[in-house]
Design a protein around this motif. Structure first.
Motif, PDB file in Angstrom:
ATOM      1  N   ALA A 321       0.826  -1.207   0.000  1.00  0.00           N
ATOM      2  CA  ALA A 321       0.000   0.000   0.000  1.00  0.00           C
ATOM      3  C   ALA A 321       0.859   1.254   0.000  1.00  0.00           C
ATOM      4  CB  ALA A 321      -0.925  -0.005   1.213  1.00  0.00           C
ATOM      5  N   GLY A 322       1.953   1.226   0.761  1.00  0.00           N
ATOM      6  CA  GLY A 322       2.848   2.368   0.797  1.00  0.00           C
ATOM      7  C   GLY A 322       3.760   2.437  -0.410  1.00  0.00           C
ATOM      8  N   TRP A 323       4.327   1.312  -0.801  1.00  0.00           N
ATOM      9  CA  TRP A 323       5.246   1.298  -1.941  1.00  0.00           C
ATOM     10  C   TRP A 323       4.537   1.702  -3.229  1.00  0.00           C
ATOM     11  CZ3 TRP A 323      10.270   1.388  -1.529  1.00  0.00           C
ATOM     12  CH2 TRP A 323      10.900   0.818  -0.426  1.00  0.00           C
ATOM     13  N   ALA A 324       3.320   1.240  -3.412  1.00  0.00           N
ATOM     14  CA  ALA A 324       2.590   1.599  -4.630  1.00  0.00           C
ATOM     15  C   ALA A 324       2.321   3.098  -4.670  1.00  0.00           C
ATOM     16  CB  ALA A 324       1.277   0.815  -4.709  1.00  0.00           C
ATOM     17  N   ALA A 325       1.948   3.672  -3.526  1.00  0.00           N
ATOM     18  CA  ALA A 325       1.718   5.113  -3.478  1.00  0.00           C
ATOM     19  C   ALA A 325       2.994   5.872  -3.812  1.00  0.00           C
ATOM     20  CB  ALA A 325       1.205   5.523  -2.096  1.00  0.00           C
ATOM     21  N   LYS A 326       4.121   5.443  -3.244  1.00  0.00           N
ATOM     22  CA  LYS A 326       5.389   6.117  -3.509  1.00  0.00           C
ATOM     23  C   LYS A 326       5.810   5.952  -4.968  1.00  0.00           C
ATOM     24  CE  LYS A 326       8.616   6.471  -0.445  1.00  0.00           C
ATOM     25  NZ  LYS A 326       8.444   7.866  -0.004  1.00  0.00           N
ATOM     26  N   ALA A 327       5.515   4.795  -5.551  1.00  0.00           N
ATOM     27  CA  ALA A 327       5.856   4.580  -6.964  1.00  0.00           C
ATOM     28  C   ALA A 327       5.040   5.513  -7.857  1.00  0.00           C
ATOM     29  CB  ALA A 327       5.617   3.128  -7.349  1.00  0.00           C
ATOM     30  N   LEU A 594      17.497   0.960  -3.684  1.00  0.00           N
ATOM     31  CA  LEU A 594      17.124   2.366  -3.564  1.00  0.00           C
ATOM     32  C   LEU A 594      18.143   3.133  -2.731  1.00  0.00           C
ATOM     33  CD1 LEU A 594      13.269   2.182  -3.019  1.00  0.00           C
ATOM     34  CD2 LEU A 594      14.412   3.630  -4.700  1.00  0.00           C
ATOM     35  N   SER A 595      18.569   2.533  -1.625  1.00  0.00           N
ATOM     36  CA  SER A 595      19.545   3.204  -0.770  1.00  0.00           C
ATOM     37  C   SER A 595      20.845   3.443  -1.524  1.00  0.00           C
ATOM     38  CB  SER A 595      19.790   2.368   0.491  1.00  0.00           C
ATOM     39  OG  SER A 595      18.603   2.258   1.251  1.00  0.00           O
ATOM     40  N   ASP A 596      21.283   2.470  -2.302  1.00  0.00           N
ATOM     41  CA  ASP A 596      22.484   2.647  -3.114  1.00  0.00           C
ATOM     42  C   ASP A 596      22.272   3.708  -4.186  1.00  0.00           C
ATOM     43  OD1 ASP A 596      24.386   0.939  -1.961  1.00  0.00           O
ATOM     44  OD2 ASP A 596      23.529  -0.807  -2.935  1.00  0.00           O
ATOM     45  N   ALA A 597      21.083   3.709  -4.795  1.00  0.00           N
ATOM     46  CA  ALA A 597      20.801   4.698  -5.833  1.00  0.00           C
ATOM     47  C   ALA A 597      20.903   6.108  -5.265  1.00  0.00           C
ATOM     48  CB  ALA A 597      19.413   4.464  -6.429  1.00  0.00           C
ATOM     49  N   PHE A 598      20.398   6.326  -4.052  1.00  0.00           N
ATOM     50  CA  PHE A 598      20.462   7.657  -3.463  1.00  0.00           C
ATOM     51  C   PHE A 598      21.861   8.003  -2.952  1.00  0.00           C
ATOM     52  CE2 PHE A 598      15.912   7.527  -3.781  1.00  0.00           C
ATOM     53  CZ  PHE A 598      15.566   8.857  -3.942  1.00  0.00           C
ATOM     54  N   MET A 599      22.742   7.020  -2.939  1.00  0.00           N
ATOM     55  CA  MET A 599      24.149   7.307  -2.668  1.00  0.00           C
ATOM     56  C   MET A 599      24.942   7.394  -3.965  1.00  0.00           C
ATOM     57  SD  MET A 599      24.013   7.747   0.467  1.00  0.00           S
ATOM     58  CE  MET A 599      25.742   8.111   0.685  1.00  0.00           C
ATOM     59  N   THR A 636       4.349  -5.571  -3.038  1.00  0.00           N
ATOM     60  CA  THR A 636       5.467  -4.834  -2.486  1.00  0.00           C
ATOM     61  C   THR A 636       6.699  -4.956  -3.371  1.00  0.00           C
ATOM     62  OG1 THR A 636       4.607  -5.317  -0.285  1.00  0.00           O
ATOM     63  CG2 THR A 636       6.845  -4.494  -0.410  1.00  0.00           C
ATOM     64  N   GLY A 637       6.905  -6.138  -3.951  1.00  0.00           N
ATOM     65  CA  GLY A 637       8.071  -6.367  -4.797  1.00  0.00           C
ATOM     66  C   GLY A 637       8.054  -5.551  -6.069  1.00  0.00           C
ATOM     67  N   TYR A 638       6.937  -5.616  -6.819  1.00  0.00           N
ATOM     68  CA  TYR A 638       6.969  -4.911  -8.101  1.00  0.00           C
ATOM     69  C   TYR A 638       6.768  -3.410  -7.948  1.00  0.00           C
ATOM     70  CZ  TYR A 638       1.832  -5.888  -8.122  1.00  0.00           C
ATOM     71  OH  TYR A 638       0.508  -6.011  -7.819  1.00  0.00           O
ATOM     72  N   ALA A 639       6.100  -2.966  -6.862  1.00  0.00           N
ATOM     73  CA  ALA A 639       5.984  -1.529  -6.633  1.00  0.00           C
ATOM     74  C   ALA A 639       7.351  -0.936  -6.293  1.00  0.00           C
ATOM     75  CB  ALA A 639       4.987  -1.249  -5.514  1.00  0.00           C
ATOM     76  N   SER A 640       8.099  -1.617  -5.434  1.00  0.00           N
ATOM     77  CA  SER A 640       9.424  -1.110  -5.063  1.00  0.00           C
ATOM     78  C   SER A 640      10.394  -1.220  -6.235  1.00  0.00           C
ATOM     79  CB  SER A 640       9.974  -1.868  -3.847  1.00  0.00           C
ATOM     80  OG  SER A 640      10.046  -3.259  -4.098  1.00  0.00           O
ATOM     81  N   PHE A 641      10.251  -2.242  -7.076  1.00  0.00           N
ATOM     82  CA  PHE A 641      11.119  -2.372  -8.246  1.00  0.00           C
ATOM     83  C   PHE A 641      10.933  -1.192  -9.194  1.00  0.00           C
ATOM     84  CE2 PHE A 641      12.183  -3.750 -12.521  1.00  0.00           C
ATOM     85  CZ  PHE A 641      13.413  -4.366 -12.343  1.00  0.00           C
ATOM     86  N   SER A 642       9.692  -0.830  -9.470  1.00  0.00           N
ATOM     87  CA  SER A 642       9.451   0.290 -10.375  1.00  0.00           C
ATOM     88  C   SER A 642       9.981   1.591  -9.785  1.00  0.00           C
ATOM     89  CB  SER A 642       7.957   0.408 -10.694  1.00  0.00           C
ATOM     90  OG  SER A 642       7.198   0.628  -9.521  1.00  0.00           O
TER      91      SER A 642
END
Length: 726
Positions: A321-327, A594-599, A636-642
């Motif tokens: 629910a949260g990851w999809a909103a953030k995506a 994501l953490s690596d991307a923001f670094m 959660t997996g595919y929302a965070s992947f996108s």
């Protein structure tokens, strides 16, 4: 080019006008990827294959592989009780006369921008049929199925299964009905109706029987309405379905609405690969499952009618629910993002969580039957304290989750995750009403929670947190890193908003003071998991070491105040201790990415998110939580992947925009168009041959800045005008 080459001043002026025009007008039509290259398609019929997912965000299910419909459908607003969703049986057509015959020719596919399942079945004797199925994106309560037999062969016997026998069915007296071609039923707080263009009869098993001749067809228009749609749901359900003759029109309207989701989402063009395929399919899955206007989506789609194997099909705040909103926010789909934040924003539930989730006063604390001591949590209960629940009931209150007296739901870190959704929305799509009525109240309420929870430790000369459950859900310690960072972020961001809005000056001062003096576990080389951590705890597997991800995401505004070398050391050390992601849940691998991307570490982000490719079924049509777990289409997996893909392309925080911040070497030719950034700026850019060709920033339909490197762009406002410069 030298000015001397121009014969007159007028020619020079004309050139300058042309240059100015080119730099002030956005492209008329943005490039789009060829989605047909990534469609779902199967040419071999195997009963063991995981079915394709079809949905419209309010209803969704796994499509029968023979193209007859659904064994059952999940609805976001159909609940068995306040903490368990209910699956609805059917509708499902079956060709019973061919059930034992071998399929000699088979095709089933879904075009990603249409959301229609089309199936072709041919049996050994040459007979067969074609079907199409859609869950309307135009009318979210409507489902359509059409089956047409091949023009040659023999008549075939069919059945239609609707709801089970527990539902009361009756034939209405409706002038539009042709014989017994319409049904109406209701159970608890929902009602359904179904219409076909053929007269059917019910057999003793509760199925409806009919025969199709060669070249013949049958069309079903199905509607399910709940009390959350209208108090008069029974009457509405009965009168809602259109005539079967309108099937083609309804299908066309659905396809246009489904395509619109893609148009309202940023265009990202990746090199053709399995990675790209997963990205584009992830968006299809998002559109199919996430974006209901009434309720948040569940974590996954169950292949069987057994909700208890799938967390009762309820939402998780920091889950799907949260990851999809953030995506949706990061990809610029303002409409769907807004719907999801509306569903997240339940003030009374957040207040109730503040009153009930944590105890008042000093309490004995146990973890897995082990006594940890006496601890004080909240000094007092207050309606000013807002908390997001871990797992959510129907009304968004916390679903209490305990293992042997250990609070699995005391994952207070998720308050920063949830509040960051509202902050990101306000940053990317500025709206005074939304910010003052939703974002600030969320930040204020969560900051008040941390203000009451943090306790001054004289020996450390810092505020510490009592024992909490970490993002690593089997870790229960004082001042876990994720909670400490979440607290610091919530407090500092609430203070920032308060100053901008001119609200709560005394509270803002206290929030800032606690935030600045909050204890963040660390040693000389890296950040640690919790207060007293030796930094040697073994990781790996399903749980692993998780909390370090908060060093970069979603608390990105804190990055400048932290030690970047320690952040990188902590992320690298945790990944090593996690055995490079072996046995990890897909969304956690993406969170590390994501953490690596923001670094700025594109290679790491690409490698870690690519782990998802190993957690799919053999046909690459299904993403799992982990492949050993029977949870397909893991939201959660595919929302965070996108979201990883979007963040490798563009990042925006603290009034700074970072174009192409984490591009891996494998992406020599990539582009993005209309990704959102702060102050309602839309950014587009292209890399060709490994080099940045152009990046442009658009505000209110006009290009306000262009550059040819991926240098950060700083945004400021002067005299009401946006200024972007490097």
């Amino acid at each position: 080019m030298s000015v001397k080459k121009f014969k007159s001043v007028s020619n020079l002026c004309m050139l300058l006008l042309l240059i100015n025009h080119a730099y002030s007008q956005p492209s008329l039509k943005r490039p789009e990827v060829s989605l047909s290259d990534y469609r779902f398609i199967r040419n071999n019929y195997q009963q063991s294959s995981t079915p394709f997912l079809l949905g419209n965000a309010e209803m969704y299910g796994l499509v029968d592989q023979e193209g007859g419909g659904f064994d059952h459908v999940w609805y976001t607003d159909v609940w068995e009780d306040y903490s368990t969703r209910k699956a609805i049986s059917g509708p499902l057509f079956e060709c019973v006369s061919k059930k034992s015959e071998q399929i000699s020719n088979y095709n089933q596919e879904i075009k990603l921008d249409e959301g229609v399942v089309r199936t072709s079945v041919v049996y050994a004797d040459g007979t067969g049929y074609e079907s199409s199925i859609f869950c309307s994106m135009q009318d979210k309560n409507l489902l359509g199925i059409k089956i047409k037999t091949k023009p040659t062969g023999k008549p075939s016997a069919w059945t239609l299964g609707l709801l089970n026998d527990k539902v009361f069915l009756k034939y209405p007296s409706d002038k539009e009905a042709q014989g017994r071609s319409s049904w109406f039923g209701y159970l608890q707080a929902f009602a359904f109706s179904a219409r076909t263009d053929k007269a059917l009869k019910k057999n003793p098993l509760g199925l409806y029987e009919f025969t199709l001749n060669p070249g013949d067809s049958i069309t079903l228009i199905y509607n399910l309405t709940t009390i959350f749609d209208t108090p008069d749901f029974e009457k509405t359900a009965y009168t809602a379905p259109s005539k079967p003759a309108q099937y083609d029109q309804l299908l066309s309207e659905h396809v246009q609405a489904f395509k619109q989701n893609w148009k309202e989402t940023a265009s990202i063009i990746l090199p053709k690969s399995d990675y790209a395929q997963l990205y584009y399919r992830s968006l299809y899955w998002l559109f199919s499952v996430a974006g209901d206007s009434k309720f948040l989506p569940s974590e996954g789609i169950s292949p069987a009618n057994d909700p208890y194997e799938y967390w009762n099909m309820i939402p998780f705040t920091y889950g799907g629910a949260g990851w999809a909103a953030k995506a949706y926010i990061a990809l610029g789909n303002k409409g769907l993002a807004n719907k999801m934040l509306q569903a997240h924003f339940k003030p009374e539930a957040l207040r109730e969580n503040g009153r009930k989730m944590f105890p008042k006063g000093e309490q004995p604390l146990y973890h897995y039957q082990k006594y940890l001591g006496q601890y004080e949590y909240l000094k007092e209960y207050s309606d000013d304290i807002w908390l997001f629940g871990h797992e959510l009931n129907m009304d968004n209150t916390n679903h209490y989750w305990m293992w042997d007296n250990s609070h699995g739901d005391w994952q207070a870190h998720l308050n920063a995750f949830a509040a960051s959704m509202f902050h990101n929305y306000s940053e990317y799509f500025p709206d005074d009403a939304f910010t003052t009525q939703k974002t600030y109240p969320v930040l204020r309420g969560t900051a008040e929670f941390w203000r009451n929870l943090a306790k001054w430790n004289e020996s450390l000369k810092a505020f510490v947190l009592p024992p909490l459950n970490s993002l690593t859900e089997d870790l229960f310690q004082a001042s876990p890193l994720d909670a400490a960072l979440a607290a610091k972020w919530n407090l500092s961001m609430a203070a920032r908003y308060a100053r901008v809005l001119g609200k709560d000056p005394q509270l803002a001062q206290q929030w800032d003071s606690i935030s600045n003096k909050l204890f963040i576990p660390q040693n000389a080389n890296k950040y640690l998991e919790f207060l007293g951590d030796s930094g040697t705890r073994q990781g790996g597997g399903y749980q692993g070491i998780r909390g370090v991800v908060y060093l970069s995401y979603p608390t990105v505004e804190l990055i400048p105040s932290l030690d970047r070398l320690k952040i990188n050391n902590s992320l690298d050390d945790a990944w090593k201790r996690n055995k490079q992601g072996e046995g990890m849940i897909t969304f956690l691998a993406n969170w590390f990415a994501l953490s690596d991307a923001f670094m700025g570490k594109g290679e790491n982000a690409f490698e870690k998110s690519s782990y998802c490719l190993t957690q799919m079924d053999e046909s690459k049509s299904t993403l799992f939580e982990v492949k050993t777990e029977p949870r397909p289409y893991f939201l959660t997996g595919y929302a965070s992947f996108s979201l990883v893909v979007a963040s490798m392309m563009l990042q925006s925080y603290n009034d700074t925009i970072y174009p192409f911040p984490a591009i891996p070497k494998a992406w020599n030719n990539v582009a993005f168009h209309d990704l959102p950034a702060c102050h309602n700026i839309k950014v587009s850019g292209e890399i060709k041959g490994g080099k940045v060709k152009w990046i442009e920033y658009v505000s209110n339909g006009k290009i306000i800045h262009r550059q040819k490197t991926n240098k950060p762009a700083f945004v400021s406002v002067s005299n009401g005008q946006l200024i972007v410069k490097n």
